[in-house]
Design a protein around this motif. Structure first.
Motif, PDB file in Angstrom:
ATOM      1  N   ASP A  75       8.884 -14.198  -5.098  1.00 58.43           N
ATOM      2  CA  ASP A  75       8.255 -12.910  -5.351  1.00 58.43           C
ATOM      3  C   ASP A  75       8.177 -12.134  -4.039  1.00 58.43           C
ATOM      4  O   ASP A  75       7.545 -12.586  -3.083  1.00 58.43           O
ATOM      5  CB  ASP A  75       6.855 -13.142  -5.924  1.00 58.43           C
ATOM      6  N   ASN A  76       8.841 -10.974  -3.980  1.00 59.37           N
ATOM      7  CA  ASN A  76       8.765 -10.184  -2.749  1.00 59.37           C
ATOM      8  C   ASN A  76       7.431  -9.444  -2.618  1.00 59.37           C
ATOM      9  O   ASN A  76       7.191  -8.766  -1.614  1.00 59.37           O
ATOM     10  CB  ASN A  76       9.953  -9.221  -2.620  1.00 59.37           C
ATOM     11  N   CYS A  77       6.596  -9.562  -3.649  1.00 57.74           N
ATOM     12  CA  CYS A  77       5.218  -9.044  -3.613  1.00 57.74           C
ATOM     13  C   CYS A  77       5.144  -7.535  -3.483  1.00 57.74           C
ATOM     14  O   CYS A  77       4.095  -6.986  -3.102  1.00 57.74           O
ATOM     15  CB  CYS A  77       4.411  -9.701  -2.502  1.00 57.74           C
ATOM     16  N   ALA A  78       6.229  -6.846  -3.792  1.00 62.45           N
ATOM     17  CA  ALA A  78       6.196  -5.385  -3.778  1.00 62.45           C
ATOM     18  C   ALA A  78       5.381  -4.881  -4.963  1.00 62.45           C
ATOM     19  O   ALA A  78       5.417  -5.471  -6.041  1.00 62.45           O
ATOM     20  CB  ALA A  78       7.613  -4.818  -3.847  1.00 62.45           C
ATOM     21  N   PRO A  79       4.651  -3.784  -4.789  1.00 64.46           N
ATOM     22  CA  PRO A  79       3.893  -3.227  -5.908  1.00 64.46           C
ATOM     23  C   PRO A  79       4.826  -2.592  -6.932  1.00 64.46           C
ATOM     24  O   PRO A  79       6.002  -2.335  -6.643  1.00 64.46           O
ATOM     25  CB  PRO A  79       3.004  -2.173  -5.245  1.00 64.46           C
ATOM     26  N   ALA A  80       4.325  -2.350  -8.112  1.00 63.00           N
ATOM     27  CA  ALA A  80       5.109  -1.631  -9.122  1.00 63.00           C
ATOM     28  C   ALA A  80       5.562  -0.297  -8.549  1.00 63.00           C
ATOM     29  O   ALA A  80       4.793   0.394  -7.878  1.00 63.00           O
ATOM     30  CB  ALA A  80       4.272  -1.419 -10.379  1.00 63.00           C
ATOM     31  N   ALA A  81       6.828   0.030  -8.797  1.00 60.95           N
ATOM     32  CA  ALA A  81       7.459   1.254  -8.285  1.00 60.95           C
ATOM     33  C   ALA A  81       7.707   1.204  -6.787  1.00 60.95           C
ATOM     34  O   ALA A  81       8.060   2.215  -6.173  1.00 60.95           O
ATOM     35  CB  ALA A  81       6.665   2.505  -8.657  1.00 60.95           C
ATOM     36  N   GLU A  82       7.518   0.020  -6.170  1.00 54.71           N
ATOM     37  CA  GLU A  82       7.968  -0.257  -4.802  1.00 54.71           C
ATOM     38  C   GLU A  82       7.087   0.252  -3.671  1.00 54.71           C
ATOM     39  O   GLU A  82       6.816  -0.466  -2.733  1.00 54.71           O
ATOM     40  CB  GLU A  82       9.369   0.350  -4.580  1.00 54.71           C
ATOM     41  N   ALA A  83       6.672   1.518  -3.714  1.00 59.45           N
ATOM     42  CA  ALA A  83       6.093   2.130  -2.520  1.00 59.45           C
ATOM     43  C   ALA A  83       4.640   1.728  -2.309  1.00 59.45           C
ATOM     44  O   ALA A  83       3.907   1.410  -3.243  1.00 59.45           O
ATOM     45  CB  ALA A  83       6.214   3.652  -2.600  1.00 59.45           C
ATOM     46  N   MET A  84       4.217   1.760  -1.033  1.00 59.71           N
ATOM     47  CA  MET A  84       2.931   1.179  -0.652  1.00 59.71           C
ATOM     48  C   MET A  84       1.831   2.195  -0.373  1.00 59.71           C
ATOM     49  O   MET A  84       0.652   1.892  -0.529  1.00 59.71           O
ATOM     50  CB  MET A  84       3.125   0.330   0.618  1.00 59.71           C
ATOM     51  N   LEU A  85       2.178   3.392   0.078  1.00 63.07           N
ATOM     52  CA  LEU A  85       1.179   4.321   0.593  1.00 63.07           C
ATOM     53  C   LEU A  85       1.038   5.573  -0.268  1.00 63.07           C
ATOM     54  O   LEU A  85       2.037   6.141  -0.718  1.00 63.07           O
ATOM     55  CB  LEU A  85       1.531   4.753   2.022  1.00 63.07           C
ATOM     56  N   GLU A  86      -0.187   6.014  -0.447  1.00 61.70           N
ATOM     57  CA  GLU A  86      -0.455   7.279  -1.114  1.00 61.70           C
ATOM     58  C   GLU A  86      -0.693   8.355  -0.062  1.00 61.70           C
ATOM     59  O   GLU A  86      -1.351   8.122   0.950  1.00 61.70           O
ATOM     60  CB  GLU A  86      -1.674   7.161  -2.023  1.00 61.70           C
ATOM     61  N   ILE A  87      -0.132   9.549  -0.308  1.00 68.23           N
ATOM     62  CA  ILE A  87      -0.286  10.675   0.610  1.00 68.23           C
ATOM     63  C   ILE A  87      -0.861  11.845  -0.163  1.00 68.23           C
ATOM     64  O   ILE A  87      -0.313  12.239  -1.211  1.00 68.23           O
ATOM     65  CB  ILE A  87       1.070  11.077   1.223  1.00 68.23           C
ATOM     66  N   GLU A  88      -1.930  12.380   0.330  1.00 73.47           N
ATOM     67  CA  GLU A  88      -2.554  13.516  -0.344  1.00 73.47           C
ATOM     68  C   GLU A  88      -1.577  14.691  -0.392  1.00 73.47           C
ATOM     69  O   GLU A  88      -0.965  15.059   0.613  1.00 73.47           O
ATOM     70  CB  GLU A  88      -3.825  13.938   0.396  1.00 73.47           C
ATOM     71  N   GLY A  89      -1.404  15.244  -1.589  1.00 73.50           N
ATOM     72  CA  GLY A  89      -0.491  16.367  -1.773  1.00 73.50           C
ATOM     73  C   GLY A  89       0.895  15.978  -2.230  1.00 73.50           C
ATOM     74  O   GLY A  89       1.721  16.838  -2.524  1.00 73.50           O
TER      75      GLY A  89
END
Length: 244
Positions: free
Chosen positions: A167-181
């Protein structure tokens, strides 16, 4: 905290998660890989991701016995575009043909990389490889895969079709960070995670080959380093003769 610092903090957490939660399965796959190679088997790598083939295969510091497995069906038919929605276009079973045409033999190992693990061709290859007698290693994101529906008619996803699951432990949809806007998350996790996991597998495989089987595997030198091309030529000749 600015974005670069947030990313660096998050990717270090990601690597830590992979190295702790996937340690035991990486050890098990590495030992199975060493056993396979010691018995004259081959290790095939089929990757649909973004890093594994370039990171692991035929590069300085890498083991020579990892080999890319690729296949496709090329059809040249230049008639005008038409509606073919009523035509059965299911390609299930193509992987069985690919394996028959390949150099694979029962007892080999195949590593199949797909982050979502939902694609028809990926699952088809895993299913057919097991039937063919190969040990199947899935490199995938279990969290991501559980959130999507399979495109294979069996309804299975890659992690449900393998002998070993890394398991590469990536979150669903791959990306890790949220950016406002911004509507979508930023910075994919799977590539670095996959590289760390498979280098870990290779480390275990090299150690097991040397300590348990008395085999020193061929490891490549950088082509741009002194004597690199000549050294690698000798390693390729050695691999062709021994399989390691």
């Amino acid at each position: 905290m600015n974005l670069i610092d947030r990313y660096q903090e998050r990717i270090l957490q990601q690597v830590k998660t992979v190295t702790t939660t996937q340690h035991d399965v990486c050890v098990a796959v590495g030992k199975a890989m060493a056993d396979c190679v010691a018995k004259g088997g081959a290790v095939h790598v089929f990757d649909t991701g973004h890093i594994v083939n370039s990171e692991l295969i035929y590069r300085g510091g890498g083991v020579l016995f990892l080999k890319a497995f690729k296949y496709d069906l090329a059809v040249d038919d230049s008639v005008r575009p038409r509606d073919r929605s009523a035509v059965d276009q299911d390609m299930t079973g193509l992987a069985a043909y690919a394996l028959k045409k390949s150099s694979a033999l029962p007892g080999d190992m195949i590593i199949i990389g797909s982050v979502s693990g939902k694609s028809q061709n990926v699952i088809d290859l895993a299913i057919e490889a097991k039937k063919f007698g190969l040990t199947v290693v899935a490199l995938t994101s279990v969290e991501y895969s559980k959130s999507v529906e399979s495109l294979h008619k069996s309804g299975k996803r890659l992690f449900e079709c393998a002998d070993f699951v890394i398991d590469n432990c990536a979150p669903a949809a791959e990306a890790m960070l949220e950016i406002e806007g911004v509507d979508v998350r930023f910075a994919a996790a799977s590539g670095i995670s996959a590289a760390v996991a498979l280098w870990s597998v290779c480390a275990q495989a090299v150690e097991s080959l040397m300590k348990e089987h008395g085999i020193t595997p061929s490891i490549l030198k950088s082509e741009n380093f002194a004597d690199g091309p000549e050294y690698n030529r000798r390693m390729k000749e050695r691999y062709a003769e021994t399989g390691y």
